[in-house]
Scaffold this motif. Structure first.
Motif, PDB file in Angstrom:
ATOM      1  N   LEU A  67     -24.139-101.039  64.960  1.00 16.22           N
ATOM      2  CA  LEU A  67     -23.424-102.275  64.649  1.00 16.22           C
ATOM      3  C   LEU A  67     -24.205-103.486  65.143  1.00 16.22           C
ATOM      4  CD1 LEU A  67     -20.751-103.554  63.613  1.00 16.22           C
ATOM      5  CD2 LEU A  67     -19.875-103.303  65.950  1.00 16.22           C
ATOM      6  N   PHE A  68     -24.478-104.417  64.241  1.00 19.43           N
ATOM      7  CA  PHE A  68     -25.226-105.635  64.552  1.00 19.43           C
ATOM      8  C   PHE A  68     -24.308-106.858  64.529  1.00 19.43           C
ATOM      9  CE2 PHE A  68     -28.448-102.787  62.869  1.00 19.43           C
ATOM     10  CZ  PHE A  68     -29.514-102.999  63.722  1.00 19.43           C
ATOM     11  N   ASP A  69     -24.821-107.949  65.070  1.00 20.37           N
ATOM     12  CA  ASP A  69     -24.128-109.232  64.981  1.00 20.37           C
ATOM     13  C   ASP A  69     -24.704-110.093  63.855  1.00 20.37           C
ATOM     14  OD1 ASP A  69     -22.098-110.880  65.891  1.00 20.37           O
ATOM     15  OD2 ASP A  69     -23.434-112.052  67.150  1.00 20.37           O
ATOM     16  N   GLU A  70     -25.781-109.610  63.236  1.00 24.78           N
ATOM     17  CA  GLU A  70     -26.471-110.355  62.185  1.00 24.78           C
ATOM     18  C   GLU A  70     -26.369-109.594  60.867  1.00 24.78           C
ATOM     19  OE1 GLU A  70     -27.978-113.231  62.529  1.00 24.78           O
ATOM     20  OE2 GLU A  70     -28.396-113.476  64.664  1.00 24.78           O
ATOM     21  N   ASP A  71     -26.821-110.232  59.773  1.00 23.55           N
ATOM     22  CA  ASP A  71     -26.907-109.502  58.520  1.00 23.55           C
ATOM     23  C   ASP A  71     -28.071-108.516  58.596  1.00 23.55           C
ATOM     24  OD1 ASP A  71     -29.418-110.691  57.218  1.00 23.55           O
ATOM     25  OD2 ASP A  71     -28.254-112.486  57.641  1.00 23.55           O
ATOM     26  N   GLU A 112     -14.832-105.864  60.586  1.00 23.47           N
ATOM     27  CA  GLU A 112     -13.765-105.012  61.121  1.00 23.47           C
ATOM     28  C   GLU A 112     -13.510-103.823  60.207  1.00 23.47           C
ATOM     29  OE1 GLU A 112      -9.876-103.320  61.628  1.00 23.47           O
ATOM     30  OE2 GLU A 112     -10.487-104.521  59.893  1.00 23.47           O
ATOM     31  N   LEU A 113     -13.452-104.081  58.906  1.00 25.38           N
ATOM     32  CA  LEU A 113     -13.219-102.998  57.947  1.00 25.38           C
ATOM     33  C   LEU A 113     -14.389-102.017  57.939  1.00 25.38           C
ATOM     34  CD1 LEU A 113     -11.513-101.780  55.660  1.00 25.38           C
ATOM     35  CD2 LEU A 113     -12.761-103.274  54.067  1.00 25.38           C
ATOM     36  N   HIS A 132     -16.482-109.713  68.915  1.00 19.35           N
ATOM     37  CA  HIS A 132     -16.953-109.294  67.598  1.00 19.35           C
ATOM     38  C   HIS A 132     -15.922-108.360  66.950  1.00 19.35           C
ATOM     39  CE1 HIS A 132     -19.361-107.079  64.664  1.00 19.35           C
ATOM     40  NE2 HIS A 132     -20.351-107.947  64.814  1.00 19.35           N
ATOM     41  N   PRO A 133     -15.436-108.672  65.748  1.00 16.03           N
ATOM     42  CA  PRO A 133     -14.378-107.849  65.143  1.00 16.03           C
ATOM     43  C   PRO A 133     -14.802-106.408  64.890  1.00 16.03           C
ATOM     44  CG  PRO A 133     -15.262-109.428  63.558  1.00 16.03           C
ATOM     45  CD  PRO A 133     -15.792-109.820  64.890  1.00 16.03           C
ATOM     46  N   ALA A 138     -14.447-100.696  66.401  1.00 12.89           N
ATOM     47  CA  ALA A 138     -15.130 -99.474  66.820  1.00 12.89           C
ATOM     48  C   ALA A 138     -14.526 -98.920  68.103  1.00 12.89           C
ATOM     49  CB  ALA A 138     -16.622 -99.756  67.007  1.00 12.89           C
ATOM     50  N   ARG A 139     -14.151 -99.799  69.015  1.00 14.29           N
ATOM     51  CA  ARG A 139     -13.553 -99.350  70.281  1.00 14.29           C
ATOM     52  C   ARG A 139     -12.206 -98.677  70.067  1.00 14.29           C
ATOM     53  NH1 ARG A 139     -12.806-102.131  75.536  1.00 14.29           N
ATOM     54  NH2 ARG A 139     -12.818 -99.945  76.095  1.00 14.29           N
TER      55      ARG A 139
END
Length: 348
Positions: A67-71, A112-113, A132-133, A138-139
């Motif tokens: 999982l990233f925070d960027e595209d 999130e989805l 971060h959604p 994930a959590r």
């Protein structure tokens, strides 16, 4: 210090995967070898893989989610992220795990989805904001998760974590400039909060910082420099994002003699802008990056930077999830300053 799976493997002269198989995939080993490993582990005091991480070996999807925070286009182009992914891919391949790359909110999709529905057996969360959604989704899933770089778990929480000594590395860089005699020093940071804000950072903006890595590196710089450095937020991490800041800092009424860039990519942007403006590096300006990506040794001149183990972080993250490595609480890997040709005493 607790005995780890790697300690057992080293003592027996076998791979960490072989030791892991003794616990998680016994059909892969002969009875004789498995008993030899289990016996040695018991004598050494090794308690076996973490139950949460060991759950990953009961995988159904055969894939890890990253999982990233960027595209994803940025993640696959940024040298630091790419090195990290190389490490993840190498370790994942050793464990016969595929990778599912999940973009962050800046990609314009529903993070999130994506995290909630991804067909994966565990998550590696790479340097995202605490809210971060995708991370929050994930959590909520009952599968193993390890966070790399940020967010670190707050006191009393229990997610697995792996980072580097960001504060110590930044302090090393700042001390190097001070020892050379620099006093007019600027710090370039990609982002303090999600978004694309650009410009000088005041006390109020500094207090609003939500990215842990930025906060830790700034704390390291300021532990040496105090409140004196100019801090400039670039709104992103590419070399192009550094250009406006570098231009302003070099052409103002009191130009700086040194720049501490929070990433090598920002440092590369400073070097390009300095060259366009006719500033000599390191004669007129010293520049230090952070990461030591391969491009750092190939800039003109070669970049002084703080080296962190980017590929190793990826390998270790997978090993933590698969039970091949024990994650110590708040584990941070060491970093070190690599001195090249972009630093020198300030001009007279």
């Amino acid at each position: 210090m607790a005995v780890t799976l790697r300690d057992v493997a080293k003592a027996l002269g076998v791979s960490h995967t072989t030791v892991s198989n003794a616990y998680n995939r016994p059909e892969k080993l002969s009875d004789h070898l498995r008993q030899k490993i289990l016996g040695a582990a018991e004598r050494m005091g090794y308690q076996g893989p973490d139950p949460l991480a060991a759950g990953l070996v009961r995988r159904q999807a055969g894939a890890l989610g990253v999982l990233f925070d960027e595209d994803l286009a940025y993640a696959l182009a940024d040298p630091a992220a790419l090195l990290f992914l190389h490490g993840v891919a190498r370790a994942g391949q050793d464990s016969a795990l595929a990778l599912t790359l999940l973009p962050g909110p800046r990609a314009g999709g529903d993070a999130e989805l994506a995290a909630r529905t991804a067909l994966v057996d565990g998550f590696i969360v790479y340097s995202v904001a605490a809210g971060h959604p995708g991370f929050l989704a994930a959590r909520r899933r009952d599968i193993p998760l390890v966070v790399v770089d940020e967010p670190a778990p707050p006191h009393g929480d229990d997610w697995m974590y792996l980072g580097v000594d960001d504060r110590g590395g930044a302090a090393q860089a700042a001390r190097h400039l001070v020892d050379l005699g620099h006093r007019r020093i600027a710090v370039l940071v990609d982002r303090l909060t999600p978004g694309d804000r650009q410009g000088p950072v005041d006390t109020e903006r500094l207090a609003a910082t939500t990215y842990q890595v930025a906060r830790e590196r700034l704390a390291g710089y300021r532990s040496v420099l105090g409140d004196t450095p100019v801090i400039w937020e670039c709104g992103g991490g590419s070399p192009e994002h550094a250009a406006p800041a570098a231009r302003a800092l070099l052409t103002g009424t009191d130009p700086v003699t040194a720049v501490l860039a929070m990433t090598d990519e920002l440092a590369r942007g400073v070097l390009r802008t300095a060259a366009v403006l006719g500033f000599d590096v390191p004669g007129d300006l010293s520049v230090i990056g952070f990461d030591d990506v391969p491009e750092a040794a190939r800039t003109d001149p070669p970049l002084t930077t703080v080296r962190q183990p980017l590929a190793d972080k990826g390998v270790h993250a997978v090993e933590i999830l698969t039970g091949a490595r024990t994650s110590e609480p708040g584990e941070r890997l060491p970093v070190r300053l690599v001195t090249r040709a972009t630093t020198a005493p300030p001009p007279d």
